[in-house]
Scaffold this active site. Structure first.
Site, PDB file in Angstrom:
ATOM      1  N   ASP A  26      -0.689   1.883 -20.264  1.00  0.00           N
ATOM      2  CA  ASP A  26      -2.039   2.402 -19.991  1.00  0.00           C
ATOM      3  C   ASP A  26      -1.912   3.612 -19.062  1.00  0.00           C
ATOM      4  O   ASP A  26      -2.561   3.696 -18.028  1.00  0.00           O
ATOM      5  CB  ASP A  26      -2.893   1.310 -19.345  1.00  0.00           C
ATOM      6  CG  ASP A  26      -4.380   1.653 -19.328  1.00  0.00           C
ATOM      7  OD1 ASP A  26      -4.784   2.612 -20.020  1.00  0.00           O
ATOM      8  OD2 ASP A  26      -5.145   0.966 -18.615  1.00  0.00           O
TER       9      ASP A  26
ATOM     10  N   TYR B 245       0.851  -1.187   0.000  1.00  0.00           N
ATOM     11  CA  TYR B 245       0.000   0.000   0.000  1.00  0.00           C
ATOM     12  C   TYR B 245       0.887   1.238   0.000  1.00  0.00           C
ATOM     13  O   TYR B 245       1.740   1.410   0.867  1.00  0.00           O
ATOM     14  CB  TYR B 245      -0.910   0.022   1.224  1.00  0.00           C
ATOM     15  CG  TYR B 245      -1.664   1.326   1.386  1.00  0.00           C
ATOM     16  CD1 TYR B 245      -2.712   1.648   0.518  1.00  0.00           C
ATOM     17  CD2 TYR B 245      -1.312   2.228   2.380  1.00  0.00           C
ATOM     18  CE1 TYR B 245      -3.387   2.843   0.654  1.00  0.00           C
ATOM     19  CE2 TYR B 245      -1.991   3.431   2.526  1.00  0.00           C
ATOM     20  CZ  TYR B 245      -3.031   3.733   1.666  1.00  0.00           C
ATOM     21  OH  TYR B 245      -3.702   4.927   1.787  1.00  0.00           O
ATOM     22  N   LEU B 246       0.701   2.102  -0.992  1.00  0.00           N
ATOM     23  CA  LEU B 246       1.454   3.351  -1.071  1.00  0.00           C
ATOM     24  C   LEU B 246       0.483   4.499  -0.834  1.00  0.00           C
ATOM     25  O   LEU B 246      -0.453   4.697  -1.600  1.00  0.00           O
ATOM     26  CB  LEU B 246       2.117   3.497  -2.444  1.00  0.00           C
ATOM     27  CG  LEU B 246       3.156   2.434  -2.817  1.00  0.00           C
ATOM     28  CD1 LEU B 246       3.665   2.663  -4.231  1.00  0.00           C
ATOM     29  CD2 LEU B 246       4.324   2.445  -1.823  1.00  0.00           C
TER      30      LEU B 246
END
Length: 322
Positions: free
Chosen positions: A251, A147-148
């Site tokens: 993307d 998790y950043l």
């Protein structure tokens, strides 16, 4: 070993629907509380997809039916946060032949993990969430990643993003493409290896998407003819002089990059392959545009061939056809 029936055996996922009905009969009074992140295996979930019977397979001495599934083409419901992901999911499901219970579900997790590992090779590139754990087994159904925490982008963020992206694009291999296919959004992305960047872009980006659009009945005849002319003359419009296959995110719209708590540029949810690096830059302009200082900083770090502005929309045609 999967034993395949004739490919002309399409079906809606009636077998999977039977599972839900059987569970409901066994527990008529049980109605679990709804959670916005919960994936409930019920008729509402099954109704989002169409499925095709691919064959049968023995898993740990249990005979199963193997079905591939993909989202229906019509509008799908969005009531909870998890619905956004469910409406883009595709993969395989194994149904026990005796009990008609779901035995295993597989999707595109392995490709996500592979893409993250490739991007992480750029030591001075953008920060990538680290894979922490992958469910064991040949068909994992979940991947746990770092998790950043994000933060507000400061005035120098765009320059740092450009510089780290240039470092990523310096990673290369001998051919355009990748040693495996992956996904662009919920659509399969073909990465057949090609020596020629124009051949790769024509055959595995424009032509592949055109075929999907034709099959879905979404490509007007007039547009189809224009694409014919474009593909016949692609080498006149796409200047790849001096370009070698570059590792790209694939993307890179505004929803797939952010600043972490220390202001470092981070990228995620890639559609990785080795391609023309201008494709990443062009994608940053498809849904809005970064400040000009981003493009100036990128050109200073890794100059592009003159005429990028004329080629930008050509690169984005791939995403517009998707």
């Amino acid at each position: 070993m999967i034993r395949r029936p004739p490919r002309s055996t399409p079906l809606y996922s009636s077998a999977a629907s039977d599972v839900y009905k059987r569970q409901a009969l066994d527990n008529p009074d049980h109605e679990p509380e709804e959670d916005e992140f919960e994936m409930r295996f019920n008729e509402e979930l099954i109704g989002r997809y169409t499925a095709t019977l691919d064959g049968t397979q023995d898993l740990r001495d249990r005979p199963t039916f193997v079905l591939s599934f993909e989202p229906r083409s019509d509008k799908l419901p969005v009531r909870r946060r998890i619905d956004h992901a469910l409406n883009k999911s595709r993969g395989e499901i194994w149904i026990d032949q005796e009990t008609y219970e779901k035995y295993r579900v597989g999707g595109k997790i392995e490709r996500v993990l592979s893409g993250a590992r490739l991007l992480a090779q750029a030591k001075k590139g953008p920060k990538i969430p680290k894979p922490i754990a992958l469910q064991s087994g040949s068909r994992p159904t979940f991947l746990l990643m770092e998790y950043l925490e994000n933060s507000t982008e400061d005035k120098n963020f765009e320059e740092r993003l450009a510089q780290t992206l240039a470092e990523l694009h310096r990673l290369s291999q001998d051919k355009f493409g990748l040693d495996h296919d992956n996904y662009i959004g919920s659509t399969s992305q073909k990465n057949n290896l090609e020596k020629d960047g124009i051949v790769f872009f024509r055959e595995h980006r424009i032509e592949f998407q055109r075929q999907l659009a034709r099959q879905a009945g979404l490509l007007p005849t007039s547009t189809d003819k224009k694409i014919d002319s474009l593909c016949d003359n692609l080498n006149k419009f796409l200047d790849i002089t001096g370009e070698i296959p570059a590792l790209i995110h694939g993307d890179l719209w505004s929803g797939n990059y952010f600043a972490d708590s220390k202001g470092n540029p981070c990228i995620f949810d890639p559609a990785v392959y080795y391609g023309l690096r201008e494709a990443d830059i062009a994608m940053t302009e498809l849904f809005g545009r970064l400040p000009q200082r981003f493009y100036d900083a990128y050109n200073e770090a890794f100059p592009m061939n003159p005429g990028y502005q004329e080629r930008r929309d050509l690169h984005n045609l791939y995403h517009l056809l998707n």
